[in-house]
Design a protein around this motif. Sequence first.
Motif, PDB file in Angstrom:
ATOM      1  N   LYS A   1      35.932  31.303  20.385  1.00  0.00           N
ATOM      2  CA  LYS A   1      36.646  32.515  20.763  1.00  0.00           C
ATOM      3  C   LYS A   1      37.245  32.389  22.165  1.00  0.00           C
ATOM      4  O   LYS A   1      36.822  31.559  22.973  1.00  0.00           O
ATOM      5  N   THR A   2      38.231  33.247  22.454  1.00  0.00           N
ATOM      6  CA  THR A   2      38.876  33.255  23.765  1.00  0.00           C
ATOM      7  C   THR A   2      38.802  34.665  24.368  1.00  0.00           C
ATOM      8  O   THR A   2      38.580  35.648  23.671  1.00  0.00           O
ATOM      9  N   TYR A   3      39.017  34.690  25.652  1.00  0.00           N
ATOM     10  CA  TYR A   3      39.063  35.974  26.368  1.00  0.00           C
ATOM     11  C   TYR A   3      39.952  35.794  27.598  1.00  0.00           C
ATOM     12  O   TYR A   3      39.880  34.766  28.286  1.00  0.00           O
ATOM     13  N   THR A   4      40.781  36.809  27.894  1.00  0.00           N
ATOM     14  CA  THR A   4      41.655  36.763  29.074  1.00  0.00           C
ATOM     15  C   THR A   4      41.184  37.795  30.094  1.00  0.00           C
ATOM     16  O   THR A   4      41.115  38.992  29.796  1.00  0.00           O
ATOM     17  N   PHE A   5      40.861  37.293  31.277  1.00  0.00           N
ATOM     18  CA  PHE A   5      40.392  38.175  32.346  1.00  0.00           C
ATOM     19  C   PHE A   5      41.548  38.968  32.954  1.00  0.00           C
ATOM     20  O   PHE A   5      42.695  38.515  32.979  1.00  0.00           O
ATOM     21  N   LYS A   6      41.186  40.144  33.465  1.00  0.00           N
ATOM     22  CA  LYS A   6      42.083  40.918  34.323  1.00  0.00           C
ATOM     23  C   LYS A   6      41.451  40.958  35.711  1.00  0.00           C
ATOM     24  O   LYS A   6      40.248  41.175  35.841  1.00  0.00           O
ATOM     25  N   ALA A   7      42.277  40.727  36.729  1.00  0.00           N
ATOM     26  CA  ALA A   7      41.782  40.714  38.109  1.00  0.00           C
ATOM     27  C   ALA A   7      42.351  41.912  38.866  1.00  0.00           C
ATOM     28  O   ALA A   7      43.499  42.312  38.661  1.00  0.00           O
ATOM     29  N   TYR A   8      41.529  42.478  39.757  1.00  0.00           N
ATOM     30  CA  TYR A   8      41.936  43.667  40.512  1.00  0.00           C
ATOM     31  C   TYR A   8      41.625  43.477  41.987  1.00  0.00           C
ATOM     32  O   TYR A   8      40.568  42.933  42.356  1.00  0.00           O
ATOM     33  N   ALA A   9      42.548  43.922  42.831  1.00  0.00           N
ATOM     34  CA  ALA A   9      42.291  44.055  44.263  1.00  0.00           C
ATOM     35  C   ALA A   9      41.932  45.517  44.481  1.00  0.00           C
ATOM     36  O   ALA A   9      42.788  46.390  44.360  1.00  0.00           O
ATOM     37  N   ASN A  10      40.647  45.780  44.744  1.00  0.00           N
ATOM     38  CA  ASN A  10      40.110  47.149  44.658  1.00  0.00           C
ATOM     39  C   ASN A  10      40.328  47.632  43.226  1.00  0.00           C
ATOM     40  O   ASN A  10      39.698  47.151  42.322  1.00  0.00           O
ATOM     41  N   LYS A  11      41.312  48.543  43.014  1.00  0.00           N
ATOM     42  CA  LYS A  11      41.594  49.017  41.659  1.00  0.00           C
ATOM     43  C   LYS A  11      43.037  48.734  41.260  1.00  0.00           C
ATOM     44  O   LYS A  11      43.514  49.243  40.247  1.00  0.00           O
ATOM     45  N   THR A  12      43.704  47.900  42.048  1.00  0.00           N
ATOM     46  CA  THR A  12      45.096  47.543  41.761  1.00  0.00           C
ATOM     47  C   THR A  12      45.130  46.224  41.001  1.00  0.00           C
ATOM     48  O   THR A  12      44.600  45.213  41.464  1.00  0.00           O
ATOM     49  N   LYS A  13      45.775  46.243  39.829  1.00  0.00           N
ATOM     50  CA  LYS A  13      45.801  45.047  38.998  1.00  0.00           C
ATOM     51  C   LYS A  13      46.645  43.953  39.648  1.00  0.00           C
ATOM     52  O   LYS A  13      47.723  44.206  40.180  1.00  0.00           O
ATOM     53  N   LEU A  14      46.144  42.721  39.565  1.00  0.00           N
ATOM     54  CA  LEU A  14      46.841  41.556  40.117  1.00  0.00           C
ATOM     55  C   LEU A  14      47.457  40.728  39.002  1.00  0.00           C
ATOM     56  O   LEU A  14      46.997  40.774  37.856  1.00  0.00           O
ATOM     57  N   LYS A  15      48.478  39.986  39.360  1.00  0.00           N
ATOM     58  CA  LYS A  15      49.009  39.005  38.419  1.00  0.00           C
ATOM     59  C   LYS A  15      47.992  37.874  38.285  1.00  0.00           C
ATOM     60  O   LYS A  15      47.486  37.367  39.288  1.00  0.00           O
ATOM     61  N   ALA A  16      47.696  37.493  37.063  1.00  0.00           N
ATOM     62  CA  ALA A  16      46.676  36.464  36.838  1.00  0.00           C
ATOM     63  C   ALA A  16      47.043  35.156  37.525  1.00  0.00           C
ATOM     64  O   ALA A  16      46.177  34.418  38.005  1.00  0.00           O
ATOM     65  N   THR A  17      48.356  34.886  37.599  1.00  0.00           N
ATOM     66  CA  THR A  17      48.800  33.632  38.218  1.00  0.00           C
ATOM     67  C   THR A  17      48.648  33.629  39.734  1.00  0.00           C
ATOM     68  O   THR A  17      48.783  32.588  40.375  1.00  0.00           O
ATOM     69  N   SER A  18      48.374  34.793  40.334  1.00  0.00           N
ATOM     70  CA  SER A  18      48.164  34.851  41.787  1.00  0.00           C
ATOM     71  C   SER A  18      46.711  34.538  42.142  1.00  0.00           C
ATOM     72  O   SER A  18      46.346  34.531  43.319  1.00  0.00           O
ATOM     73  N   VAL A  19      45.906  34.305  41.123  1.00  0.00           N
ATOM     74  CA  VAL A  19      44.478  34.019  41.301  1.00  0.00           C
ATOM     75  C   VAL A  19      44.206  32.578  40.890  1.00  0.00           C
ATOM     76  O   VAL A  19      44.762  32.086  39.905  1.00  0.00           O
ATOM     77  N   LYS A  20      43.337  31.920  41.646  1.00  0.00           N
ATOM     78  CA  LYS A  20      42.926  30.556  41.279  1.00  0.00           C
ATOM     79  C   LYS A  20      41.664  30.648  40.426  1.00  0.00           C
ATOM     80  O   LYS A  20      40.650  31.182  40.856  1.00  0.00           O
ATOM     81  N   TRP A  21      41.745  30.090  39.190  1.00  0.00           N
ATOM     82  CA  TRP A  21      40.636  30.187  38.237  1.00  0.00           C
ATOM     83  C   TRP A  21      39.951  28.832  38.098  1.00  0.00           C
ATOM     84  O   TRP A  21      40.614  27.805  37.940  1.00  0.00           O
ATOM     85  N   THR A  22      38.610  28.844  38.133  1.00  0.00           N
ATOM     86  CA  THR A  22      37.854  27.597  37.933  1.00  0.00           C
ATOM     87  C   THR A  22      36.634  27.891  37.064  1.00  0.00           C
ATOM     88  O   THR A  22      36.177  29.033  36.972  1.00  0.00           O
ATOM     89  N   THR A  23      36.102  26.844  36.435  1.00  0.00           N
ATOM     90  CA  THR A  23      34.899  26.968  35.616  1.00  0.00           C
ATOM     91  C   THR A  23      33.852  25.991  36.125  1.00  0.00           C
ATOM     92  O   THR A  23      34.188  24.891  36.598  1.00  0.00           O
ATOM     93  N   SER A  24      32.604  26.410  36.049  1.00  0.00           N
ATOM     94  CA  SER A  24      31.523  25.543  36.523  1.00  0.00           C
ATOM     95  C   SER A  24      31.190  24.439  35.511  1.00  0.00           C
ATOM     96  O   SER A  24      30.536  23.452  35.868  1.00  0.00           O
ATOM     97  N   ASN A  25      31.630  24.592  34.260  1.00  0.00           N
ATOM     98  CA  ASN A  25      31.354  23.566  33.242  1.00  0.00           C
ATOM     99  C   ASN A  25      32.482  23.561  32.211  1.00  0.00           C
ATOM    100  O   ASN A  25      32.532  24.430  31.341  1.00  0.00           O
ATOM    101  N   ARG A  26      33.366  22.618  32.342  1.00  0.00           N
ATOM    102  CA  ARG A  26      34.531  22.541  31.449  1.00  0.00           C
ATOM    103  C   ARG A  26      34.153  22.218  30.004  1.00  0.00           C
ATOM    104  O   ARG A  26      34.919  22.499  29.083  1.00  0.00           O
ATOM    105  N   LYS A  27      32.982  21.621  29.817  1.00  0.00           N
ATOM    106  CA  LYS A  27      32.581  21.275  28.458  1.00  0.00           C
ATOM    107  C   LYS A  27      32.112  22.503  27.674  1.00  0.00           C
ATOM    108  O   LYS A  27      32.159  22.503  26.438  1.00  0.00           O
TER     109      LYS A  27
END
Length: 314
Positions: free
Chosen positions: A132-158
């Motif tokens: 399954k997949t899921y797309t996060f939404k990011a907020y500065a306080n309560k203002t929605k941000l563009k997802a591309t303005s955020v750097k996303w990383t995972t602790s385990n790519r596998k």
Amino acid sequence: MKKSKFISLLMAVMLVFSSVFIGTASPVQAATTKSGKVAVTVPKTTLYVGDSKNNSTPITVKYKNKKVTSGIKYSTSNKKIATVKKGKIIASKKGTATISVKYKNKTCRFKVTVKNASLNLSQKSLSLKKGKTYTFKAYANKTKLKATSVKWTTSNRKIVSVNKNGTIKALKNGKAVITAKTSFGTAKCRVTVSSKPAHQHTWVDHTATKQVPRTVHHDAVYKTVTIPAVTKHQIQCLGCGQWFDSLDELEWHQVVDTNGECGNYDGHCERDVVITPAHTEHRLVKDAWDETVYDTQTYVDYQECTGCHEHRQK
């Protein structure tokens, strides 16, 4: 004594309960400073780096209760913290700065506090079924941000992968932490991948209130004043019938103008002459003025799952 202690304990418990579940309304941050007939108002004195809706605030300048837009000089004590452009304060960096507004040799000053916005994600913890997949939404306080303005990383790519749009995919059973990073903050979400069906959230809204400013215009106030009639008293010469404004003028007429042949006076030969009749006038009591008032607005602060009690931003 026991009853008194019990009542005190009960009040303390109720106070804690109300602070936890009811919450505290956000304080009004508007400020107005005055110098002589000059008044300066800003809707916000606390700004946030990263929050586009709360990163700036306009400056309103009034002279004699009338808004002015030209002939104003702005300055800041620290350009690295906050700047002023075209009558608007813009936050740049965490800290405090004093903004000065000068008009007609009068200067108004007020302090602005700049904070880093709080970075929040639509989920703090997440359970996904493998594949399954899921797309996060990011907020500065309560203002929605563009997802591309955020750097996303995972602790385990596998176990969980993530792309630049904040979309994750569950690859293998296990746990991983997704990290979102911006220039003003970092947020994390724990992701659990399993073959079992993921928990289905049932969200309910939790509301809060805020004070929203608006301007109310008041027309000038006038009052009606009655002006009494202006009159003058006159005396008539019985000899020639001419009217005079005083006994002195009548005596002058008798002695000088007619060599005593005229100037006889009788107390009944008097009258009042109207010079200006009585009338009404409208006089200004107060100039027109603008007033800033605040309306209470209710909004959805966050949502809570009725099953697992997880919170998320609306």
